[in-house]
Design a protein around this motif. Structure first.
Motif, PDB file in Angstrom:
ATOM      1  N   GLU A 276       0.855  -1.179   0.000  1.00  0.00           N
ATOM      2  CA  GLU A 276       0.000   0.000   0.000  1.00  0.00           C
ATOM      3  C   GLU A 276       0.889   1.226   0.000  1.00  0.00           C
ATOM      4  O   GLU A 276       2.045   1.162   0.412  1.00  0.00           O
ATOM      5  CB  GLU A 276      -0.896  -0.003   1.254  1.00  0.00           C
ATOM      6  CG  GLU A 276      -1.881  -1.156   1.264  1.00  0.00           C
ATOM      7  CD  GLU A 276      -2.523  -1.351   2.619  1.00  0.00           C
ATOM      8  OE1 GLU A 276      -1.776  -1.369   3.620  1.00  0.00           O
ATOM      9  OE2 GLU A 276      -3.749  -1.473   2.679  1.00  0.00           O
ATOM     10  N   GLU A 277       0.321   2.360  -0.450  1.00  0.00           N
ATOM     11  CA  GLU A 277       1.124   3.580  -0.448  1.00  0.00           C
ATOM     12  C   GLU A 277       0.241   4.778  -0.192  1.00  0.00           C
ATOM     13  O   GLU A 277      -0.959   4.731  -0.420  1.00  0.00           O
ATOM     14  CB  GLU A 277       1.844   3.729  -1.799  1.00  0.00           C
ATOM     15  CG  GLU A 277       0.961   3.584  -3.039  1.00  0.00           C
ATOM     16  CD  GLU A 277       0.355   4.884  -3.535  1.00  0.00           C
ATOM     17  OE1 GLU A 277       0.694   5.957  -2.983  1.00  0.00           O
ATOM     18  OE2 GLU A 277      -0.475   4.823  -4.460  1.00  0.00           O
ATOM     19  N   THR A 278       0.863   5.856   0.304  1.00  0.00           N
ATOM     20  CA  THR A 278       0.180   7.141   0.382  1.00  0.00           C
ATOM     21  C   THR A 278       1.162   8.214  -0.058  1.00  0.00           C
ATOM     22  O   THR A 278       2.364   8.081   0.159  1.00  0.00           O
ATOM     23  CB  THR A 278      -0.269   7.468   1.821  1.00  0.00           C
ATOM     24  OG1 THR A 278       0.806   7.164   2.713  1.00  0.00           O
ATOM     25  CG2 THR A 278      -1.505   6.690   2.218  1.00  0.00           C
ATOM     26  N   GLY A 279       0.628   9.234  -0.698  1.00  0.00           N
ATOM     27  CA  GLY A 279       1.435  10.394  -1.051  1.00  0.00           C
ATOM     28  C   GLY A 279       2.365  10.192  -2.229  1.00  0.00           C
ATOM     29  O   GLY A 279       3.306  10.957  -2.408  1.00  0.00           O
ATOM     30  N   LEU A 280       2.113   9.196  -3.044  1.00  0.00           N
ATOM     31  CA  LEU A 280       2.999   8.941  -4.173  1.00  0.00           C
ATOM     32  C   LEU A 280       2.306   9.273  -5.488  1.00  0.00           C
ATOM     33  O   LEU A 280       1.086   9.321  -5.578  1.00  0.00           O
ATOM     34  CB  LEU A 280       3.402   7.464  -4.222  1.00  0.00           C
ATOM     35  CG  LEU A 280       4.220   6.932  -3.069  1.00  0.00           C
ATOM     36  CD1 LEU A 280       4.649   5.518  -3.369  1.00  0.00           C
ATOM     37  CD2 LEU A 280       5.436   7.803  -2.855  1.00  0.00           C
ATOM     38  N   GLU A 281       3.118   9.503  -6.532  1.00  0.00           N
ATOM     39  CA  GLU A 281       2.557   9.671  -7.877  1.00  0.00           C
ATOM     40  C   GLU A 281       2.379   8.333  -8.556  1.00  0.00           C
ATOM     41  O   GLU A 281       1.415   8.097  -9.257  1.00  0.00           O
ATOM     42  CB  GLU A 281       3.497  10.534  -8.714  1.00  0.00           C
ATOM     43  CG  GLU A 281       3.377  12.004  -8.419  1.00  0.00           C
ATOM     44  CD  GLU A 281       4.123  12.820  -9.456  1.00  0.00           C
ATOM     45  OE1 GLU A 281       5.201  12.370  -9.892  1.00  0.00           O
ATOM     46  OE2 GLU A 281       3.622  13.889  -9.824  1.00  0.00           O
ATOM     47  N   ALA A 282       3.351   7.463  -8.372  1.00  0.00           N
ATOM     48  CA  ALA A 282       3.270   6.163  -9.050  1.00  0.00           C
ATOM     49  C   ALA A 282       4.126   5.169  -8.290  1.00  0.00           C
ATOM     50  O   ALA A 282       5.086   5.535  -7.612  1.00  0.00           O
ATOM     51  CB  ALA A 282       3.778   6.285 -10.491  1.00  0.00           C
ATOM     52  N   ILE A 283       3.755   3.900  -8.425  1.00  0.00           N
ATOM     53  CA  ILE A 283       4.538   2.858  -7.763  1.00  0.00           C
ATOM     54  C   ILE A 283       4.490   1.605  -8.630  1.00  0.00           C
ATOM     55  O   ILE A 283       3.476   1.316  -9.273  1.00  0.00           O
ATOM     56  CB  ILE A 283       3.986   2.583  -6.348  1.00  0.00           C
ATOM     57  CG1 ILE A 283       4.870   1.562  -5.614  1.00  0.00           C
ATOM     58  CG2 ILE A 283       2.560   2.070  -6.409  1.00  0.00           C
ATOM     59  CD1 ILE A 283       4.555   1.472  -4.125  1.00  0.00           C
ATOM     60  N   SER A 284       5.592   0.912  -8.699  1.00  0.00           N
ATOM     61  CA  SER A 284       5.564  -0.390  -9.349  1.00  0.00           C
ATOM     62  C   SER A 284       6.388  -1.341  -8.496  1.00  0.00           C
ATOM     63  O   SER A 284       7.326  -0.923  -7.812  1.00  0.00           O
ATOM     64  CB  SER A 284       6.140  -0.309 -10.764  1.00  0.00           C
ATOM     65  OG  SER A 284       7.524  -0.096 -10.685  1.00  0.00           O
ATOM     66  N   SER A 285       6.008  -2.597  -8.529  1.00  0.00           N
ATOM     67  CA  SER A 285       6.701  -3.533  -7.655  1.00  0.00           C
ATOM     68  C   SER A 285       6.740  -4.909  -8.289  1.00  0.00           C
ATOM     69  O   SER A 285       5.924  -5.235  -9.147  1.00  0.00           O
ATOM     70  CB  SER A 285       5.995  -3.626  -6.311  1.00  0.00           C
ATOM     71  OG  SER A 285       4.701  -4.160  -6.512  1.00  0.00           O
ATOM     72  N   ARG A 286       7.711  -5.674  -7.894  1.00  0.00           N
ATOM     73  CA  ARG A 286       7.766  -7.062  -8.340  1.00  0.00           C
ATOM     74  C   ARG A 286       8.478  -7.885  -7.277  1.00  0.00           C
ATOM     75  O   ARG A 286       9.326  -7.387  -6.551  1.00  0.00           O
ATOM     76  CB  ARG A 286       8.483  -7.175  -9.681  1.00  0.00           C
ATOM     77  CG  ARG A 286       9.935  -6.782  -9.628  1.00  0.00           C
ATOM     78  CD  ARG A 286      10.510  -6.570 -11.008  1.00  0.00           C
ATOM     79  NE  ARG A 286      10.581  -7.826 -11.735  1.00  0.00           N
ATOM     80  CZ  ARG A 286      11.363  -7.994 -12.808  1.00  0.00           C
ATOM     81  NH1 ARG A 286      12.093  -7.003 -13.262  1.00  0.00           N
ATOM     82  NH2 ARG A 286      11.391  -9.146 -13.434  1.00  0.00           N
ATOM     83  N   TYR A 287       8.077  -9.156  -7.215  1.00  0.00           N
ATOM     84  CA  TYR A 287       8.746 -10.088  -6.312  1.00  0.00           C
ATOM     85  C   TYR A 287       9.631 -10.985  -7.151  1.00  0.00           C
ATOM     86  O   TYR A 287       9.144 -11.691  -8.040  1.00  0.00           O
ATOM     87  CB  TYR A 287       7.713 -10.949  -5.575  1.00  0.00           C
ATOM     88  CG  TYR A 287       6.994 -10.227  -4.464  1.00  0.00           C
ATOM     89  CD1 TYR A 287       7.571 -10.137  -3.195  1.00  0.00           C
ATOM     90  CD2 TYR A 287       5.749  -9.650  -4.663  1.00  0.00           C
ATOM     91  CE1 TYR A 287       6.913  -9.481  -2.169  1.00  0.00           C
ATOM     92  CE2 TYR A 287       5.090  -8.994  -3.647  1.00  0.00           C
ATOM     93  CZ  TYR A 287       5.676  -8.911  -2.394  1.00  0.00           C
ATOM     94  OH  TYR A 287       5.035  -8.272  -1.381  1.00  0.00           O
ATOM     95  N   ARG A 288      10.915 -10.964  -6.896  1.00  0.00           N
ATOM     96  CA  ARG A 288      11.816 -11.865  -7.611  1.00  0.00           C
ATOM     97  C   ARG A 288      12.161 -13.025  -6.697  1.00  0.00           C
ATOM     98  O   ARG A 288      12.333 -12.851  -5.497  1.00  0.00           O
ATOM     99  CB  ARG A 288      13.082 -11.138  -8.026  1.00  0.00           C
ATOM    100  CG  ARG A 288      12.772  -9.847  -8.735  1.00  0.00           C
ATOM    101  CD  ARG A 288      13.962  -9.350  -9.447  1.00  0.00           C
ATOM    102  NE  ARG A 288      14.325 -10.247 -10.515  1.00  0.00           N
ATOM    103  CZ  ARG A 288      14.870  -9.833 -11.647  1.00  0.00           C
ATOM    104  NH1 ARG A 288      15.094  -8.574 -11.842  1.00  0.00           N
ATOM    105  NH2 ARG A 288      15.187 -10.700 -12.574  1.00  0.00           N
ATOM    106  N   VAL A 289      12.260 -14.189  -7.303  1.00  0.00           N
ATOM    107  CA  VAL A 289      12.409 -15.404  -6.512  1.00  0.00           C
ATOM    108  C   VAL A 289      13.534 -16.262  -7.076  1.00  0.00           C
ATOM    109  O   VAL A 289      13.709 -16.352  -8.284  1.00  0.00           O
ATOM    110  CB  VAL A 289      11.099 -16.217  -6.544  1.00  0.00           C
ATOM    111  CG1 VAL A 289      11.282 -17.524  -5.811  1.00  0.00           C
ATOM    112  CG2 VAL A 289       9.993 -15.413  -5.923  1.00  0.00           C
ATOM    113  N   LEU A 290      14.299 -16.837  -6.208  1.00  0.00           N
ATOM    114  CA  LEU A 290      15.369 -17.732  -6.625  1.00  0.00           C
ATOM    115  C   LEU A 290      15.319 -18.941  -5.709  1.00  0.00           C
ATOM    116  O   LEU A 290      15.205 -18.811  -4.496  1.00  0.00           O
ATOM    117  CB  LEU A 290      16.697 -17.001  -6.427  1.00  0.00           C
ATOM    118  CG  LEU A 290      17.877 -17.375  -7.266  1.00  0.00           C
ATOM    119  CD1 LEU A 290      17.599 -17.083  -8.721  1.00  0.00           C
ATOM    120  CD2 LEU A 290      19.086 -16.575  -6.808  1.00  0.00           C
TER     121      LEU A 290
END
Lengths: 526, 320
Positions: A276-290
């Motif tokens: 979750e976020e507040t006060g941002l213009e944009a966010i992107s996320s990813r989970y990398r797994v090994l």
């Protein structure tokens, strides 16, 4: 043999091997992976953009429980303040501060997932504690357990069964699993999901939670990741119902009851939103797994070896993304070695020096037969198109461009076909050498026109053979571990290459080529 | 395998690894390659030295010049179109005769002017160049088979390949086109290779597809024991051409034209090894003998004499 090359090559070989020996014999680093099951390295990467305002990014963090053990947590905060908040057992990582421009933040950890499912609870008469009843039994807008449709459904399909609460839960799970379709674009709302007979994973899970609450079980949403080797993890949600002294996981989409499947990581409960976020213009996320091939102690010995110099250059301390790339990169020298052996010692002719290596690299995530038939069909299609293109008498570069389009279209078509046959991510690898394939087709066509189809087919077969021999190197986990844990072996590989480079003797194929010299004169002569 | 290797070594056969590492890499510095990789450059070099080459009829360096190239060929009824940077005979188009805008290629196939235009444009685009770089198309006079060789040639022109090592000719063969090789003088495309004794100019052995053959497959005429016409002069221009390039290990291709006599066709900095099969002789003892006997400052007549002497010794089994 070339003396200088032999000496230089031997020195390099010895150098690499002595570092290797020092690390394995003196520092006692493990040479072979000990084959641990289900140990994963997970890294959440977030890019957050802000316009100078204060804000925060909140990400669900995993907690240890009987089915997962979490350790080695690390994070980077990029000009922000990182804190961990714990509320009702839920851990949340909070990055807060003034967001100005792009912030790259990350949180990584290792997790050992249980392989054997947890046994079902036996003391079923146990009453839930007060705080759980308060938090997880009320009817809310998300979980409308008091609505008449829900109440009616529960009393008709799963009437209260004081002696068999698990059976009642199972009946409700079975209903949502079987009677409601899972549609990725379906509704997230419990009531809409029920009335339309289809819903998203979240919608179905909310419906199940509502039904459980209507049947007087404390129930909540849980969210987490399905871990897959070498891919980004997929976020997913399911339901949890409290019975017999613990939370029992149950999923109307993945179809488990009582225990999480061995590839499922629990990150959050009470809500399905992981970040979750507040006060941002944009966010992107990813989970990398090994997937890790070392146990926790061995990983630690690689990450923080007793030698400070080694600790500074340990590849195990790199971010997961770089680690995954390096694991592939460090295999490439072995591929070059295999190609060298085939070309200079055996004497096979191929299309393009490193073409077989690139093909093997591209196929590493597919099974060999599937991969070769895919590449083969692309090449066959390209060769046929090339025959037609020949009639148009196009100039070289536009012709190559057209061939490139054919290759891209063929791959696109195969991806579509692959999806309908449930072969996912056929060409997921961005490294897929489209350009190499195009040049291969052009070269094949030119060779078959200039030197005959036989010569072209022979060379294609040799290329395929070499690619087939390199392919296992990319799939062999022990080898991957060896090169990644001991990158000094690349120096030794260089040494071997230099020694081969100085070899001036005959190639194996030349024994056949010059066979008239190796036969007794009365047979060879006239 | 070890006995096979031993036999090859005893026969003095030169292998690819050794040719690359010891001979071409050492004796042919990279900077000299343009002299032989660009056929027009080779021709200019040889013309300045007074060494005869096949006459150039027209040149097209960019696509817009292709039309002019074809116009300049209007007055010729036969010619050859080649890429300046082609290798192994790739991209060579031979025209035997013409009927207006129709041209007959070896094998009796007719093509039209458009196909000729397309081929020339492909050459300029780099379709036949080694690295695919932009190339130059040029037209050459079509050479004619010397009458002495006509009986053992079909559809093309035979050439004489001479390996020149440090200015000394060490081995030679003639490559006789066949119907299967479609007029080309390349052994792996089905041409007959016949070894030539340097000192006598006579063929002593012949192979097709790596197997000994006594006769040309199309004409059934004997290919062994034939005298190559004007061979001494062919040897001379091969050696002098190699001198001009300054390369130490060269394959010189000479054509004995019916009208002009011997002409240098092209030079090769990485000459193939099949010449050993055609001669049924290994190159290594001869190369070693050259290393032992050649002195700097020898003129080409002396070096040719040395090459012939070494070849004779090799034939008589007197070279170690």
């Amino acid at each position: 043999l070339n003396r200088a090359a032999a000496v230089a090559g031997s020195i390099l070989m010895a150098l690499g091997l002595s570092i290797f020996a020092w690390k394995t014999l003196v520092l006692k680093l493990p040479v072979l992976p000990s084959n641990v099951e289900n140990l994963w390295r997970v890294e959440l990467e977030i890019e957050a953009r802000g316009a100078g305002q204060r804000g925060s990014v909140r990400a669900a963090l995993p907690s240890p429980d009987p089915e997962q053990e979490v350790f080695d947590e690390r994070q980077s905060s990029d000009r922000l303040v990182f804190t961990i908040r714990t509320e009702r057992g839920q851990r949340t990582g909070v990055w807060s501060g003034r967001f100005d421009g792009v912030h790259s933040i990350s949180h990584g950890f290792r997790v050992q997932l249980a392989d054997t499912p947890l046994a079902l609870p036996t003391d079923l008469a146990q009453k839930p504690p007060k705080e759980i009843v308060e938090a997880y039994t009320k009817s809310t807008s998300r979980f409308p357990s008091d609505s008449p449709e829900i109440r009616e459904l529960v009393s008709s399909i799963a009437p209260p069964a004081p002696n068999d609460p698990l059976g009642q839960m199972r009946t409700l799970l079975g209903y949502v699993t079987d009677e409601i379709l899972t549609v990725a674009t379906g509704s997230d709302d419990a009531l809409l999901t029920l009335s339309s007979g289809e819903g998203s994973a979240l919608g179905k899970s909310r419906l199940l939670v509502s039904l459980l609450r209507a049947a007087d079980f404390p129930a909540r949403i849980a969210a987490g990741l399905r871990l897959r080797a070498e891919k980004d993890a997929r976020a997913t949600v399911w339901a949890e119902g409290w019975v017999g002294g613990r939370w029992l996981p149950l999923s109307p989409t993945l179809g488990f009851f009582g225990a999480r499947p061995p590839d499922l990581l629990l990150l959050k409960f009470g809500s399905g939103t992981l970040i979750e976020e507040t006060g941002l213009e944009a966010i992107s996320s990813r989970y990398r797994v090994l997937r890790e091939s070392l146990d926790a102690k061995e990983v630690a010995s690689f990450m923080v070896p007793s030698n400070p110099l080694l600790a500074a250059v340990s590849l195990y301390r790199l971010p997961v993304g770089s680690q995954a790339a390096l694991r592939i990169l460090l295999i490439l020298p072995l591929g070059a070695l295999i190609i060298t052996i085939f070309r200079n010692l055996v004497g096979l002719r191929t299309f393009g020096t490193f073409m077989p290596l690139l093909i093997a690299l591209a196929l590493r995530e597919l099974s060999l037969s599937l991969g070769l038939s895919l590449v083969g069909s692309v090449i066959a299609l390209g060769i046929v198109s090339r025959l037609f293109l020949d009639r148009l008498q196009l100039l070289l570069v536009p012709r190559l461009g057209v061939l490139l389009c054919v290759v891209v279209l063929a791959i696109t078509a195969q991806s579509l076909i692959g999806r309908s046959y449930e072969v996912k991510d056929l060409f997921a690898s961005v490294l897929f050498p489209v350009v190499i394939l195009t040049m291969l087709i052009e070269r094949f066509s030119i060779t078959s026109a200039e030197e005959g189809v036989g010569a072209a087919v022979r060379r294609l077969a040799a290329s395929t053979l070499i690619a087939t021999c390199i392919y296992p190197a990319f799939r062999f986990e022990a080898l991957e571990h060896l090169m990644f844990g001991f990158p000094e072996l690349v120096i030794s590989t260089m040494g071997v290459l230099i020694v081969i480079g100085g070899y001036t003797g005959y190639r194996l194929a030349e024994l056949w080529r010059f066979r008239s010299f190796t036969r007794p004169p009365d047979e060879a002569g006239l | 395998v070890t006995t096979l290797v031993g036999r090859l070594r005893a026969a003095g056969v030169l292998g690819m690894n050794r040719r690359n590492a010891v001979f071409t890499l050492h004796w042919n510095p990279r900077r000299l390659y343009p002299r032989v990789d660009d056929k027009l450059e080779t021709k200019r070099l040889l013309r300045e030295a007074g060494i005869p080459t096949a006459p150039v009829l027209a040149v097209a360096r960019v696509h817009s010049e292709v039309r002019r190239l074809l116009q300049e060929l209007d007055s010729y009824s036969s010619f050859v179109i080649k890429p300046a940077h082609g290798a192994m005979g790739n991209g060579i188009l031979v025209v035997f005769e013409r009927d207006g805008d129709w041209f007959r290629r070896p094998g009796g196939r007719w093509i039209d002017r458009r196909a000729l235009f397309y081929h020339s444009a492909s050459i300029i685009s780099g379709a036949y160049a080694l690295g695919g770089q932009p190339d130059v198309a040029f037209a050459e006079e079509r050479l004619e088979v010397h009458p002495d060789l006509a009986a053992i040639t079909t559809e093309g022109v035979p050439d004489v390949r001479v390996i020149v090592y440090r200015g000394v000719p060490v081995m030679s063969m003639t490559r006789l086109p066949t119907r299967r090789s479609r007029g080309r003088a390349n052994l792996h495309q089905g041409a007959v290779g016949a070894g030539i004794e340097l000192d006598t100019g006579r063929t002593n052995h012949a192979v097709l597809d790596g197997r000994p053959v006594p006769v040309h497959p199309d004409t059934q005429e004997g290919v062994v024991g034939r005298l190559i016409p004007e061979f001494a002069q062919a040897l001379e221009i091969a050696v002098r051409a190699a001198d001009e390039t300054e390369l130490g290990y060269v394959g010189a291709d000479v054509v004995i034209d019916a009208h002009h006599g011997p002409l240098v066709l092209e030079l090769n900095a990485r000459p193939g090894l099949a010449i050993q099969i055609a001669n049924r002789m290994g190159l290594v003892p001869r190369l070693r003998a050259v290393d032992e006997r050649v002195r700097p400052g020898l003129g080409w007549p002396e070096r040719i004499a040395l090459g012939c002497e070494i070849a004779r010794l090799a034939r008589d089994g007197e070279l170690a």
